[in-house]
Scaffold this active site. Sequence first.
Site, PDB file in Angstrom:
ATOM      1  N   GLN A   1      98.173 135.856  82.910  1.00  0.00           N
ATOM      2  CA  GLN A   1      98.449 134.600  82.360  1.00  0.00           C
ATOM      3  C   GLN A   1      97.534 133.497  82.687  1.00  0.00           C
ATOM      4  O   GLN A   1      97.386 132.518  81.828  1.00  0.00           O
ATOM      5  CB  GLN A   1      99.517 134.108  83.275  1.00  0.00           C
TER       6      GLN A   1
ATOM      7  N   THR B   1      53.648 124.881  76.719  1.00  0.00           N
ATOM      8  CA  THR B   1      54.269 125.734  77.421  1.00  0.00           C
ATOM      9  C   THR B   1      54.093 125.187  78.797  1.00  0.00           C
ATOM     10  O   THR B   1      53.087 124.550  79.393  1.00  0.00           O
ATOM     11  CB  THR B   1      53.212 127.107  77.490  1.00  0.00           C
ATOM     12  N   HIS B   2      54.871 125.558  79.876  1.00  0.00           N
ATOM     13  CA  HIS B   2      54.827 125.223  81.200  1.00  0.00           C
ATOM     14  C   HIS B   2      55.015 123.818  81.218  1.00  0.00           C
ATOM     15  O   HIS B   2      54.549 123.096  82.216  1.00  0.00           O
ATOM     16  CB  HIS B   2      53.554 125.590  82.056  1.00  0.00           C
TER      17      HIS B   2
ATOM     18  N   SER C   1      74.368 100.433  79.583  1.00  0.00           N
ATOM     19  CA  SER C   1      74.710 100.801  80.862  1.00  0.00           C
ATOM     20  C   SER C   1      75.706  99.443  81.290  1.00  0.00           C
ATOM     21  O   SER C   1      75.270  98.501  80.811  1.00  0.00           O
ATOM     22  CB  SER C   1      73.341 100.434  81.639  1.00  0.00           C
TER      23      SER C   1
HETATM   24  N1  ARG Z   1     103.110 133.959  80.292  1.00  0.00           N
HETATM   25  C1  ARG Z   1     103.002 135.442  80.252  1.00  0.00           C
HETATM   26  C2  ARG Z   1     101.575 135.650  80.047  1.00  0.00           C
HETATM   27  O1  ARG Z   1     100.706 134.764  79.667  1.00  0.00           O
HETATM   28  C3  ARG Z   1     103.542 135.955  79.375  1.00  0.00           C
HETATM   29  C4  ARG Z   1     104.059 137.387  79.510  1.00  0.00           C
HETATM   30  C5  ARG Z   1     105.086 137.693  80.467  1.00  0.00           C
HETATM   31  N2  ARG Z   1     105.173 138.821  80.686  1.00  0.00           N
HETATM   32  C6  ARG Z   1     106.166 139.534  81.769  1.00  0.00           C
HETATM   33  N3  ARG Z   1     106.009 140.819  81.869  1.00  0.00           N
HETATM   34  N4  ARG Z   1     106.181 138.738  82.701  1.00  0.00           N
HETATM   35  O2  ARG Z   1     101.098 136.668  80.588  1.00  0.00           O
END
Ligand code: ARG
Length: 446
Positions: free
Chosen positions: A342, A175-176, A298
């Site tokens: 996205q 411990t520690h 290494s």
């Molecule tokens: N590549 C887009 C994403 O991953 C797909 C969906 C696109 N939808 C839109 N309404 N532009 O979100």
Amino acid sequence: MNPKTLQTSNQSSQTTQTLDAVLWSAQENTLPPEVMAYLAGADVELDQALFLYDIQGTLAHLKGLAAIELISAADLSQFEAALAQLQQAFIKQEFVLDSRFEDGHSAIEFCLTEQLGELGKKAHTGRSRNDQVLTCLRLFMKDQMGGLKGEVVAVIDTLLNLAKDHTDTLMPGYTHLQRAMPTTVAVWLLGFAEGLLDDLQQLNALGELLDASPLGTAAGFGVPLPLARELTAAAMGLSRVQVNPVAAQNSRGKYELMVLHQLSYLMSDVRRFSWDLSLFMTQEFNFIGLKNTHTTGSSIMPNKNNPDVVEIMRASQAVVDGAAAQVHALLSLPSGYQRDLQLSKEPLIKGLKATRDTFVLLPGLLEALVFNTDIMQAAITPAMMATDQALAQVQQGQSFRDAYLASKDGQTPITPEQSIQARVSLGGAANLGLEILEERLEGLTQ
Ligand code: ARG
């Protein structure tokens, strides 16, 4: 579709229009290429990981359209054949998802239309790319978590087996980072096994959450069609429908974050284990060695054998946490679909890869450990039995506090072996509770 035709039209990526834009844009596409490229981002690359799931989701959607007679049974058969062909072409790399397309979703629609003509144009009836992307990500996450679960179970199994070989292998407990009491390699290893069992329990709960279909929520408001949502969910092997369309849209990113948090818990166990290993592998400790399957030399120092694998494992938590932070930061959004979402794809895929790559390697790493039993035993000094001495006196009627003071000098006839044999309460070195852990594992993997 003819994959060859598709491949030879590669030059079109240089033009201002991607193939899918030509396909579905109502007006002439006025977006300059740099804007198109900015919007598409890394989508076509990332969508390679999602493409087969997107095909699966598309197939389910078409089955749903057939069920409500928007397409005929014969149409459905044609779609099924075309999708099966696209799937094969993608697996064999005859069809390449590249920058001719904005993303995987529009590539599927393009291919169906190229192959089936007018019929292909019906594929997107009652669907938005918003529920399409949600659906394929859901299937992807569910599958990934299932695969990861198997890998975690393999690591737990390896830990349990290794622990059985080392029930009597003594090591100093700290411990520690200061010497504390004798323990065994089995107790140390089972600590990680039980931690991973906790993670497994959480993985199961997350698996249930992911087992719901967003397909049919379209752009986030449903559609004026009697879509067979239960049917499409079942066609994808999902046990329920994510009912409300806003809830479905708002779960984009949130579910990804939950997955990444789960990965973080898993990787935090790995990080701690890696830390112990790199400490115990120093020349100063020298408790544990690593076979040369898992060490590197290494470039300058001929004497070196470095545990780089252990270090990459430790560092992989940073990859996962960075990914979670990225998703968390971009979720500062109003409800409904926003293109921001996205950008949750890349961290999800990256975090999953870092975690799964680590767990795949862990059983082999565990088997490559060499325990220097003599060195570990020699590191157990008599003072480490002071607690045993005090408690032995307590059993002869002395109060604990007096016995504690009397044992402070660390003089004791008790050996490390005796100390270990006396750890009889559940979980201790002489009563590991291995069967309890094994039963729990069985319960969690049914
Ligand atoms: N590549 C887009 C994403 O991953 C797909 C969906 C696109 N939808 C839109 N309404 N532009 O979100």
